[in-house]
Scaffold this active site. Structure first.
Site, PDB file in Angstrom:
ATOM      1  N   GLY A   1      26.900  24.068  -8.710  1.00 35.56           N
ATOM      2  CA  GLY A   1      26.188  23.304  -7.685  1.00 35.56           C
ATOM      3  C   GLY A   1      25.238  24.137  -6.852  1.00 35.56           C
ATOM      4  N   ALA A   2      24.797  25.291  -7.387  1.00 36.65           N
ATOM      5  CA  ALA A   2      23.952  26.209  -6.616  1.00 36.65           C
ATOM      6  C   ALA A   2      22.497  26.172  -7.078  1.00 36.65           C
ATOM      7  CB  ALA A   2      24.499  27.630  -6.732  1.00 36.65           C
TER       8      ALA A   2
ATOM      9  N   SER B   1      25.372  22.652 -14.955  1.00 38.40           N
ATOM     10  CA  SER B   1      25.643  21.508 -15.846  1.00 38.40           C
ATOM     11  C   SER B   1      24.909  21.667 -17.176  1.00 38.40           C
ATOM     12  CB  SER B   1      25.296  20.183 -15.169  1.00 38.40           C
ATOM     13  OG  SER B   1      23.972  20.180 -14.718  1.00 38.40           O
TER      14      SER B   1
ATOM     15  N   GLU C   1      22.401  13.755 -19.328  1.00 43.41           N
ATOM     16  CA  GLU C   1      22.187  13.642 -17.869  1.00 43.41           C
ATOM     17  C   GLU C   1      21.652  12.249 -17.517  1.00 43.41           C
ATOM     18  OE1 GLU C   1      22.629  15.907 -15.420  1.00 43.41           O
ATOM     19  OE2 GLU C   1      23.025  17.728 -16.565  1.00 43.41           O
TER      20      GLU C   1
ATOM     21  N   ASP D   1      15.895  22.267 -17.546  1.00 46.87           N
ATOM     22  CA  ASP D   1      17.136  23.057 -17.489  1.00 46.87           C
ATOM     23  C   ASP D   1      17.763  23.248 -18.876  1.00 46.87           C
ATOM     24  OD1 ASP D   1      16.538  23.014 -14.828  1.00 46.87           O
ATOM     25  OD2 ASP D   1      18.121  21.628 -14.259  1.00 46.87           O
TER      26      ASP D   1
HETATM   27  C1  GLA Z   1      16.530  19.865 -11.378  1.00 50.32           C
HETATM   28  C2  GLA Z   1      16.274  19.062 -12.648  1.00 50.32           C
HETATM   29  C3  GLA Z   1      15.074  19.595 -13.429  1.00 50.32           C
HETATM   30  C4  GLA Z   1      13.857  19.763 -12.522  1.00 50.32           C
HETATM   31  C5  GLA Z   1      14.231  20.503 -11.236  1.00 50.32           C
HETATM   32  C6  GLA Z   1      13.100  20.551 -10.267  1.00 50.32           C
HETATM   33  O1  GLA Z   1      16.915  21.165 -11.714  1.00 50.32           O
HETATM   34  O2  GLA Z   1      17.413  19.096 -13.489  1.00 50.32           O
HETATM   35  O3  GLA Z   1      14.780  18.744 -14.513  1.00 50.32           O
HETATM   36  O4  GLA Z   1      13.245  18.546 -12.257  1.00 50.32           O
HETATM   37  O5  GLA Z   1      15.342  19.898 -10.587  1.00 50.32           O
HETATM   38  O6  GLA Z   1      12.061  21.315 -10.782  1.00 50.32           O
END
Ligand code: GLA
Length: 366
Positions: A106-107, A112, A144, A156
């Site tokens: 959560g940081a 995830s 997600e 991500d």
């Molecule tokens: C989260 C989301 C990403 C991206 C960022 C902001 O990490 O999972 O897809 O949108 O926020 O850049």
């Protein structure tokens, strides 16, 4: 078999991925590791449940035939990957899995995505399928969006699946082209944990996405990536918020491409200035920073040997990052920790991470 996937920080290019834009993340030296094997079937040969156990969060089970996945449970990430792969015809049958991680949870460091991508690597191997970093990231993004209910973009899982050791990656989130780039020689990335947390599954992220979609509609473009900056001048007063959101996205795309050029030419000052400008835009136009992040970034920006600093990830809480001269990094770390404690009364974690490699299989077999 045992597989791993890393967390990530995003150097620049925030809230651009779901606008078809550019991001510049790197994998970090924190991993989620999963050890997975086929579950035994019962005496009648019937499929039994899959089980996942985590040292942090305990155990969860899923009967693939009968159970809905509980979107609010941490195990939704693991079960979601299995179910999505199943729906694509990549079936493994039930499995047992243990998860261990040192990615801070959560940081804003993509704990995830690290779990999803590590699960995908193991399940694909179990099913005898070949590994494709982009296709894997697309499955994890669907987990997600469709299972967990978080409308996030592709950044991500894609950096967790595809990162090249020693490099950040310039990713075009429309074409999904990935260009590994070296971070400037003589500089290191400091990850600065404000020790504040906010769940990503909340309405603020979805609100920003919706505002971007309204702005793109008004501008008559497919995505904000396609809009020139001066086009937003004509947006009417009842779309003031949408105009500011669009201004962030359009200028952030420009900054991200400029940052990749600064990295190519080894210009730490130019890269740092772009990071500072990114933070101001996220704070003022996109409104996804927060008091702890703003305090941390201001402290870092005036710290010894710092070229630039900004929040990273979705925002509101979690981590910031700074570009710091490698030979002064220890002094920078001490100064940030001391000044942040004085300002907020919290003991910040500061890590210096080299760019790490994307997901890999540590041990094959069943
Ligand atoms: C989260 C989301 C990403 C991206 C960022 C902001 O990490 O999972 O897809 O949108 O926020 O850049």
């Amino acid at each position: 078999m045992v597989s791993r996937a890393p967390g990530r920080v995003n150097l620049i290019g925030e809230h651009t991925d779901y606008n078809g834009g550019f991001v510049l993340p790197m994998a970090i030296e924190f991993d989620t590791v999963v050890a997975l094997s086929r579950a035994k079937r019962d005496r009648s040969g019937r499929d039994v449940v899959s089980t996942v156990v985590s040292e942090h969060f305990g155990e969860a089970m899923l009967d693939h035939q009968r159970d809905q996945i509980d979107a609010t449970h941490w195990a939704a990430y693991a079960f979601g990957v299995s179910r999505l792969l199943d729906s694509c015809g990549i079936s493994t049958g039930p499995w047992r899995c243990s998860v261990a991680t040192d990615v801070p949870i959560g940081a804003s460091l993509s704990s995830s995505a690290a779990l999803e991508v590590a699960m995908a690597a193991a399940l694909l191997h179990l099913a005898g399928e070949s590994w494709d970093a982009v296709a894997t990231a697309q499955i994890c993004q669907r987990v997600e969006n469709e299972v967990v209910g978080m409308p996030c973009g592709i950044m991500d899982p894609l950096i967790c699946s595809s990162a090249v050791q020693g490099h950040a990656s310039l990713i075009d989130c429309r074409s999904l082209d990935i260009e590994p780039r070296r971070v400037v020689d003589g500089s290191v990335i400091a990850i600065l944990d404000t020790m504040t947390r906010r769940e990503l599954v909340d309405s603020a992220y979805a609100d920003r996405r919706a505002a971007c979609a309204r702005a793109a509609d008004w501008l008559a473009v497919n995505a904000l990536r396609d809009a020139p900056l001066d086009a937003i001048d004509g947006m009417p007063d009842d779309l003031t918020t949408e105009r500011r959101r669009a201004r962030h996205v359009i200028t952030e795309n420009e900054r991200t491409l400029a940052a990749a050029n600064a990295m190519d030419s080894g210009d730490a000052d130019a890269l740092g200035d772009l990071m500072n400008a990114s933070h101001a835009s996220l704070r003022d136009d996109y409104e996804v920073s927060g008091p702890a992040l703003d305090t941390m970034v201001a402290i870092a920006q005036s710290g010894p040997g710092c070229r630039g600093a900004r929040m990273t990830g979705g925002g509101f809480a979690g981590c910031a990052l700074a570009l710091v001269d490698a030979d002064g990094a220890e002094a920078f770390t001490r100064s940030v920790r001391d000044r942040y404690r004085d300002a907020c009364g919290l003991d910040a974690d500061v890590w210096l991470s080299q760019p790490a490699a994307g997901a890999s299989l540590i041990r094959g077999g069943e």
